[in-house]
Design a protein around this motif. Structure first.
Motif, PDB file in Angstrom:
ATOM      1  N   THR A   1      69.310  50.274  42.823  1.00 24.52           N
ATOM      2  CA  THR A   1      68.540  51.504  42.660  1.00 24.52           C
ATOM      3  C   THR A   1      67.046  51.215  42.512  1.00 24.52           C
ATOM      4  N   THR A   2      66.695  49.957  42.192  1.00 22.25           N
ATOM      5  CA  THR A   2      65.297  49.594  41.983  1.00 22.25           C
ATOM      6  C   THR A   2      65.014  48.243  42.635  1.00 22.25           C
ATOM      7  N   ILE A   3      63.959  48.203  43.439  1.00 21.89           N
ATOM      8  CA  ILE A   3      63.499  46.946  44.039  1.00 21.89           C
ATOM      9  C   ILE A   3      61.994  46.860  43.836  1.00 21.89           C
ATOM     10  N   SER A   4      61.539  45.687  43.376  1.00 22.33           N
ATOM     11  CA  SER A   4      60.108  45.417  43.310  1.00 22.33           C
ATOM     12  C   SER A   4      59.774  44.272  44.251  1.00 22.33           C
ATOM     13  N   LEU A   5      58.858  44.568  45.158  1.00 25.46           N
ATOM     14  CA  LEU A   5      58.298  43.556  46.051  1.00 25.46           C
ATOM     15  C   LEU A   5      56.782  43.493  45.861  1.00 25.46           C
ATOM     16  N   ALA A   6      56.309  43.922  44.717  1.00 21.90           N
ATOM     17  CA  ALA A   6      54.873  43.977  44.439  1.00 21.90           C
ATOM     18  C   ALA A   6      54.233  42.596  44.631  1.00 21.90           C
ATOM     19  N   GLY A   7      53.023  42.606  45.185  1.00 20.13           N
ATOM     20  CA  GLY A   7      52.251  41.375  45.288  1.00 20.13           C
ATOM     21  C   GLY A   7      52.843  40.308  46.190  1.00 20.13           C
ATOM     22  N   ASN A   8      53.391  40.703  47.333  1.00 21.01           N
ATOM     23  CA  ASN A   8      54.044  39.742  48.228  1.00 21.01           C
ATOM     24  C   ASN A   8      53.460  39.682  49.631  1.00 21.01           C
ATOM     25  N   GLN A   9      52.340  40.321  49.866  1.00 23.50           N
ATOM     26  CA  GLN A   9      51.644  40.276  51.151  1.00 23.50           C
ATOM     27  C   GLN A   9      52.554  40.605  52.340  1.00 23.50           C
ATOM     28  N   ILE A  10      53.352  41.654  52.191  1.00 23.76           N
ATOM     29  CA  ILE A  10      54.247  42.013  53.294  1.00 23.76           C
ATOM     30  C   ILE A  10      53.508  42.741  54.413  1.00 23.76           C
ATOM     31  N   GLY A  11      52.360  43.335  54.110  1.00 25.75           N
ATOM     32  CA  GLY A  11      51.535  43.984  55.119  1.00 25.75           C
ATOM     33  C   GLY A  11      52.222  45.142  55.825  1.00 25.75           C
ATOM     34  N   ASP A  12      51.608  45.575  56.912  1.00 23.18           N
ATOM     35  CA  ASP A  12      52.134  46.708  57.678  1.00 23.18           C
ATOM     36  C   ASP A  12      53.451  46.362  58.370  1.00 23.18           C
ATOM     37  N   GLU A  13      53.600  45.105  58.775  1.00 23.66           N
ATOM     38  CA  GLU A  13      54.850  44.701  59.430  1.00 23.66           C
ATOM     39  C   GLU A  13      56.018  44.818  58.448  1.00 23.66           C
TER      40      GLU A  13
ATOM     41  N   THR B   1      70.931  54.712  48.136  1.00 26.78           N
ATOM     42  CA  THR B   1      71.027  54.427  46.705  1.00 26.78           C
ATOM     43  C   THR B   1      69.690  54.136  46.036  1.00 26.78           C
ATOM     44  N   LEU B   2      68.720  53.636  46.781  1.00 22.72           N
ATOM     45  CA  LEU B   2      67.457  53.225  46.181  1.00 22.72           C
ATOM     46  C   LEU B   2      66.704  54.427  45.606  1.00 22.72           C
ATOM     47  N   GLN B   3      66.264  54.294  44.345  1.00 24.54           N
ATOM     48  CA  GLN B   3      65.521  55.367  43.685  1.00 24.54           C
ATOM     49  C   GLN B   3      64.072  54.984  43.402  1.00 24.54           C
ATOM     50  N   ARG B   4      63.817  53.687  43.181  1.00 28.89           N
ATOM     51  CA  ARG B   4      62.470  53.218  42.863  1.00 28.89           C
ATOM     52  C   ARG B   4      62.145  51.995  43.711  1.00 28.89           C
ATOM     53  N   LEU B   5      60.934  51.997  44.292  1.00 27.61           N
ATOM     54  CA  LEU B   5      60.480  50.911  45.145  1.00 27.61           C
ATOM     55  C   LEU B   5      59.030  50.607  44.818  1.00 27.61           C
ATOM     56  N   ASP B   6      58.766  49.376  44.428  1.00 28.39           N
ATOM     57  CA  ASP B   6      57.406  48.955  44.086  1.00 28.39           C
ATOM     58  C   ASP B   6      56.863  48.079  45.204  1.00 28.39           C
ATOM     59  N   LEU B   7      55.877  48.605  45.909  1.00 29.81           N
ATOM     60  CA  LEU B   7      55.217  47.880  46.990  1.00 29.81           C
ATOM     61  C   LEU B   7      53.726  47.724  46.713  1.00 29.81           C
ATOM     62  N   CYS B   8      53.329  47.790  45.452  1.00 31.75           N
ATOM     63  CA  CYS B   8      51.899  47.700  45.145  1.00 31.75           C
ATOM     64  C   CYS B   8      51.356  46.320  45.513  1.00 31.75           C
ATOM     65  N   ASP B   9      50.079  46.280  45.838  1.00 30.14           N
ATOM     66  CA  ASP B   9      49.359  45.040  46.119  1.00 30.14           C
ATOM     67  C   ASP B   9      50.037  44.211  47.214  1.00 30.14           C
ATOM     68  N   ASN B  10      50.208  44.816  48.380  1.00 35.04           N
ATOM     69  CA  ASN B  10      50.910  44.151  49.476  1.00 35.04           C
ATOM     70  C   ASN B  10      50.158  44.157  50.799  1.00 35.04           C
ATOM     71  N   GLN B  11      48.877  44.460  50.775  1.00 35.89           N
ATOM     72  CA  GLN B  11      48.055  44.476  51.987  1.00 35.89           C
ATOM     73  C   GLN B  11      48.569  45.488  53.020  1.00 35.89           C
TER      74      GLN B  11
END
Length: 162
Positions: free
Chosen positions: A94-106, A120-130
């Protein structure tokens, strides 16, 4: 000695571990655990590029894992693709954090495709990822089809006005 397959939360944060160093331990835990709810590997040197950790996630019979924190690693778009492929059939997170991983637009594009089919996913953290406005627009488009995501964090990206 502690049996980590019986732990509800595993936090291996700020240990500078790599995929190779942690893969065998996590494979066992993900295969054996019937109680694991939170797995945090925040702030390490994980890339997911070799596919071993993501293969362990994909093959895991563990249906109790609710939260996966991979923030502040070195995942990039290649690791993001491997993670998304591994989680296609997951029905527990339900929660995934990928913050700060430089995943970019791709990486944002890959996650957007995942969000269109995930239920099922309710929360997604993509902060600081270019992520730029291009990636943000793809994510916004995916949200028109996703009915479960309640919160997405895109702070500290170069989005501007979308």
């Amino acid at each position: 000695m502690v049996d980590i397959t019986q732990e509800k939360e595993i936090r291996l944060e700020k240990r500078e571990v790599t995929d190779e160093e942690i893969q065998s331990v996590l494979s066992e835990v993900l295969q054996e655990s019937q109680v694991l709810e939170l797995l945090s590997l925040r702030d390490n040197q994980i890339t997911l590029a070799n596919g071993k950790l993501t293969a362990a996630l994909a093959a895991s019979p563990c249906r109790t894992l609710r939260e996966l924190d991979l923030g502040d690693n070195q995942i990039g778009p290649v690791g993001a693709e491997k993670l998304i492929d591994a989680l296609k059939e997951n029905k527990s997170l339900t929660t995934i954090s990928l913050a700060g991983n430089q995943i970019g637009d791709e990486g944002a594009k890959l996650i957007a495709a995942f969000l269109k089919v995930n239920v099922t996913l309710q929360r997604l953290d993509l902060c600081d990822n270019q992520i730029t406005k291009v990636g943000a627009a793809r994510l916004a488009d995916a949200l028109t089809e996703n009915k479960t995501l309640l919160n997405i964090d895109l702070s500290y990206n170069a989005i501007g006005d979308v």
